[in-house]
Design a protein around this motif. Sequence first.
Motif, PDB file in Angstrom:
ATOM      1  N   GLU A  30       0.840  -1.211   0.000  1.00  0.00           N
ATOM      2  CA  GLU A  30       0.000   0.000   0.000  1.00  0.00           C
ATOM      3  C   GLU A  30       0.873   1.258   0.000  1.00  0.00           C
ATOM      4  OE1 GLU A  30      -3.812   0.166   0.848  1.00  0.00           O
ATOM      5  OE2 GLU A  30      -3.266  -1.505  -0.482  1.00  0.00           O
ATOM      6  N   GLN A  31       0.323   2.356  -0.480  1.00  0.00           N
ATOM      7  CA  GLN A  31       1.000   3.660  -0.425  1.00  0.00           C
ATOM      8  C   GLN A  31       2.357   3.668  -1.125  1.00  0.00           C
ATOM      9  OE1 GLN A  31      -0.131   6.681   1.371  1.00  0.00           O
ATOM     10  NE2 GLN A  31      -2.045   5.572   1.188  1.00  0.00           N
ATOM     11  N   GLN A  32       2.481   2.830  -2.150  1.00  0.00           N
ATOM     12  CA  GLN A  32       3.729   2.838  -2.938  1.00  0.00           C
ATOM     13  C   GLN A  32       4.964   2.527  -2.092  1.00  0.00           C
ATOM     14  OE1 GLN A  32       2.645   3.003  -6.364  1.00  0.00           O
ATOM     15  NE2 GLN A  32       3.921   4.774  -6.661  1.00  0.00           N
ATOM     16  N   ILE A  33       4.806   1.671  -1.108  1.00  0.00           N
ATOM     17  CA  ILE A  33       5.960   1.236  -0.325  1.00  0.00           C
ATOM     18  C   ILE A  33       6.511  -0.028  -1.001  1.00  0.00           C
ATOM     19  CG2 ILE A  33       6.714   0.316   1.916  1.00  0.00           C
ATOM     20  CD1 ILE A  33       6.115   3.347   1.958  1.00  0.00           C
ATOM     21  N   PRO A  34       7.792  -0.002  -1.380  1.00  0.00           N
ATOM     22  CA  PRO A  34       8.326  -1.137  -2.145  1.00  0.00           C
ATOM     23  C   PRO A  34       8.484  -2.389  -1.284  1.00  0.00           C
ATOM     24  CG  PRO A  34      10.098   0.348  -1.537  1.00  0.00           C
ATOM     25  CD  PRO A  34       8.829   1.008  -1.092  1.00  0.00           C
ATOM     26  N   MET A  35       8.449  -3.527  -1.959  1.00  0.00           N
ATOM     27  CA  MET A  35       8.628  -4.820  -1.280  1.00  0.00           C
ATOM     28  C   MET A  35      10.067  -4.953  -0.783  1.00  0.00           C
ATOM     29  SD  MET A  35       7.768  -8.307  -3.328  1.00  0.00           S
ATOM     30  CE  MET A  35       9.408  -8.773  -3.865  1.00  0.00           C
ATOM     31  N   ASN A  36      10.991  -4.323  -1.519  1.00  0.00           N
ATOM     32  CA  ASN A  36      12.412  -4.367  -1.125  1.00  0.00           C
ATOM     33  C   ASN A  36      13.093  -3.057  -1.511  1.00  0.00           C
ATOM     34  OD1 ASN A  36      12.123  -6.123  -3.921  1.00  0.00           O
ATOM     35  ND2 ASN A  36      13.905  -4.767  -3.972  1.00  0.00           N
ATOM     36  N   GLY A  37      14.253  -2.819  -0.935  1.00  0.00           N
ATOM     37  CA  GLY A  37      15.017  -1.620  -1.278  1.00  0.00           C
ATOM     38  C   GLY A  37      15.608  -1.731  -2.680  1.00  0.00           C
ATOM     39  N   SER A  38      16.027  -0.594  -3.248  1.00  0.00           N
ATOM     40  CA  SER A  38      16.630  -0.630  -4.591  1.00  0.00           C
ATOM     41  C   SER A  38      17.746   0.419  -4.685  1.00  0.00           C
ATOM     42  CB  SER A  38      15.558  -0.367  -5.657  1.00  0.00           C
ATOM     43  OG  SER A  38      14.896   0.852  -5.417  1.00  0.00           O
ATOM     44  N   ILE A  39      18.597   0.223  -5.693  1.00  0.00           N
ATOM     45  CA  ILE A  39      19.687   1.177  -5.960  1.00  0.00           C
ATOM     46  C   ILE A  39      19.654   1.513  -7.439  1.00  0.00           C
ATOM     47  CG2 ILE A  39      22.225   1.415  -6.151  1.00  0.00           C
ATOM     48  CD1 ILE A  39      22.514  -0.159  -3.585  1.00  0.00           C
ATOM     49  N   SER A  40      19.877   2.777  -7.754  1.00  0.00           N
ATOM     50  CA  SER A  40      19.878   3.150  -9.178  1.00  0.00           C
ATOM     51  C   SER A  40      20.999   4.123  -9.479  1.00  0.00           C
ATOM     52  CB  SER A  40      18.544   3.796  -9.547  1.00  0.00           C
ATOM     53  OG  SER A  40      18.313   4.900  -8.718  1.00  0.00           O
ATOM     54  N   GLY A  41      21.207   4.328 -10.780  1.00  0.00           N
ATOM     55  CA  GLY A  41      22.089   5.368 -11.273  1.00  0.00           C
ATOM     56  C   GLY A  41      21.196   6.393 -11.952  1.00  0.00           C
ATOM     57  N   THR A  42      21.485   7.666 -11.732  1.00  0.00           N
ATOM     58  CA  THR A  42      20.647   8.714 -12.321  1.00  0.00           C
ATOM     59  C   THR A  42      21.278   9.164 -13.632  1.00  0.00           C
ATOM     60  OG1 THR A  42      20.215   9.367 -10.068  1.00  0.00           O
ATOM     61  CG2 THR A  42      19.441  10.848 -11.773  1.00  0.00           C
ATOM     62  N   LEU A  43      20.444   9.310 -14.653  1.00  0.00           N
ATOM     63  CA  LEU A  43      20.952   9.717 -15.965  1.00  0.00           C
ATOM     64  C   LEU A  43      21.152  11.227 -15.985  1.00  0.00           C
ATOM     65  CD1 LEU A  43      18.788   7.429 -18.269  1.00  0.00           C
ATOM     66  CD2 LEU A  43      21.008   7.004 -17.236  1.00  0.00           C
ATOM     67  N   SER A  44      21.651  11.705 -17.100  1.00  0.00           N
ATOM     68  CA  SER A  44      21.922  13.130 -17.171  1.00  0.00           C
ATOM     69  C   SER A  44      21.103  13.785 -18.287  1.00  0.00           C
ATOM     70  CB  SER A  44      23.418  13.308 -17.403  1.00  0.00           C
ATOM     71  OG  SER A  44      23.704  14.644 -17.575  1.00  0.00           O
ATOM     72  N   HIS A  45      21.221  13.227 -19.507  1.00  0.00           N
ATOM     73  CA  HIS A  45      20.582  13.898 -20.659  1.00  0.00           C
ATOM     74  C   HIS A  45      19.099  13.555 -20.812  1.00  0.00           C
ATOM     75  CE1 HIS A  45      24.622  14.937 -21.402  1.00  0.00           C
ATOM     76  NE2 HIS A  45      24.991  13.734 -21.826  1.00  0.00           N
ATOM     77  N   CYS A  46      18.719  12.327 -20.424  1.00  0.00           N
ATOM     78  CA  CYS A  46      17.310  11.925 -20.581  1.00  0.00           C
ATOM     79  C   CYS A  46      16.519  12.487 -19.410  1.00  0.00           C
ATOM     80  CB  CYS A  46      17.176  10.402 -20.608  1.00  0.00           C
ATOM     81  SG  CYS A  46      17.931   9.675 -22.054  1.00  0.00           S
ATOM     82  N   ARG A  47      15.772  13.559 -19.665  1.00  0.00           N
ATOM     83  CA  ARG A  47      15.108  14.225 -18.549  1.00  0.00           C
ATOM     84  C   ARG A  47      13.749  14.799 -18.952  1.00  0.00           C
ATOM     85  NH1 ARG A  47      19.191  16.726 -15.871  1.00  0.00           N
ATOM     86  NH2 ARG A  47      17.826  18.223 -14.877  1.00  0.00           N
ATOM     87  N   SER A  48      12.969  15.170 -17.959  1.00  0.00           N
ATOM     88  CA  SER A  48      11.682  15.840 -18.204  1.00  0.00           C
ATOM     89  C   SER A  48      11.746  17.237 -17.613  1.00  0.00           C
ATOM     90  CB  SER A  48      10.524  15.129 -17.498  1.00  0.00           C
ATOM     91  OG  SER A  48      10.387  13.821 -17.940  1.00  0.00           O
ATOM     92  N   LYS A  49      11.166  18.172 -18.369  1.00  0.00           N
ATOM     93  CA  LYS A  49      11.051  19.542 -17.879  1.00  0.00           C
ATOM     94  C   LYS A  49       9.553  19.766 -17.649  1.00  0.00           C
ATOM     95  CE  LYS A  49      13.675  22.632 -20.244  1.00  0.00           C
ATOM     96  NZ  LYS A  49      13.891  23.660 -21.290  1.00  0.00           N
ATOM     97  N   THR A  50       9.208  20.196 -16.453  1.00  0.00           N
ATOM     98  CA  THR A  50       7.784  20.293 -16.110  1.00  0.00           C
ATOM     99  C   THR A  50       7.479  21.651 -15.487  1.00  0.00           C
ATOM    100  OG1 THR A  50       7.645  17.917 -15.774  1.00  0.00           O
ATOM    101  CG2 THR A  50       5.952  19.214 -14.701  1.00  0.00           C
TER     102      THR A  50
END
Length: 336
Positions: A22-42
Amino acid sequence: MTEYRWSAPSNIAFVKYWGKKEQQIPMNGSISGTLSHCRSKTSLKILSTEQDQFHLEFYFAGEKNESFAKKIENKFHQYFLNEIPLLKNCSVRIESENSFPHSCGIASSASFYASLALCLVEFEAKYSSDSQEFLKRASYLARLGSGSACRSLFGPFVLWGGESMEYAEPIVKVHQDFKNLKDFICLISSEEKSVSSTLGHSLMDGHPYRDVRIEQANMHLDQLKSVLEAGDWSKFSNILEQEANQLHALMMCSTPGFFLLKEKSFELIQKVRQWREQNSIRVAYTIDAGPNIHLICHSDDADKLRVCLEENSSLLENCRFIEDEISGVIRNEHEH
Ligand code: DP6
């Protein structure tokens, strides 16, 4: 009329988030790398603050988009209006655009919800925009939009599930060797996926390998944190590839089972294994919920990898790959 404008990058998971509560709580932890050029402007425009009820219009790449508007509006009703009650009497216009081509297999929900969350936190005006609390709050709100989005607020490496499952945090101790990674995003197919991530996550409830998966993810999380600090490339690539393989194995073993990888995804993986051996390229593959392959590569070996990809471009849709890097910074677009 007040306007808030932020941009945020997409991210690629190294230890995967797959399955949630519930409430977007993940089943397990995660690790990521953040990109640079692929982005959204909002941009978030507050058109009025005196409405009887909340009203939203959404423009994507300059055009009104009703179907995205519905999904985003649901998120406001489900989460954001409760989090920020001031919004309940507002009429808002959200405009967003991506720096990467549409349907190219890069999920835009992470960069979109991260950039929207930044606008929302600035609107709340509780924290100064250069404080850690500001980013923590943005990560918390981004998670409610789309889980993986909470990791797009930081970079280059990010942990979701360290001090809290409600927001992400940057990984501070990173070896020199991992400070300049490239991500070659190899496009295999831009066809719409047969199973959405939302449905995929829900198939982890009651999945026969659920408990084993949680154990594996926790183990990979600990290992990857140590590897990032120590700078061991071969352990790094083993973890990334096991995570990608496990994610797709879990999909195949769901009920109903499904396959998102295409024949060419497998062909490219085999090639990558050869290139690594024959040309001594420090490269590891990883894959999200789709057929496209991300090749994470040491920047010193990027020229060699580019040549290999160009020679094998028939494996790629329209011979296309996008070159990005793991760095990741958010930007207040008002200041640019
Ligand atoms: C395979 O974050 O798109 O990319 O929370 O339902 O919006 P929702 O899911 P989403 O799931 C991403 C899944 C993944 C792995 C990852 O990014 O960790």
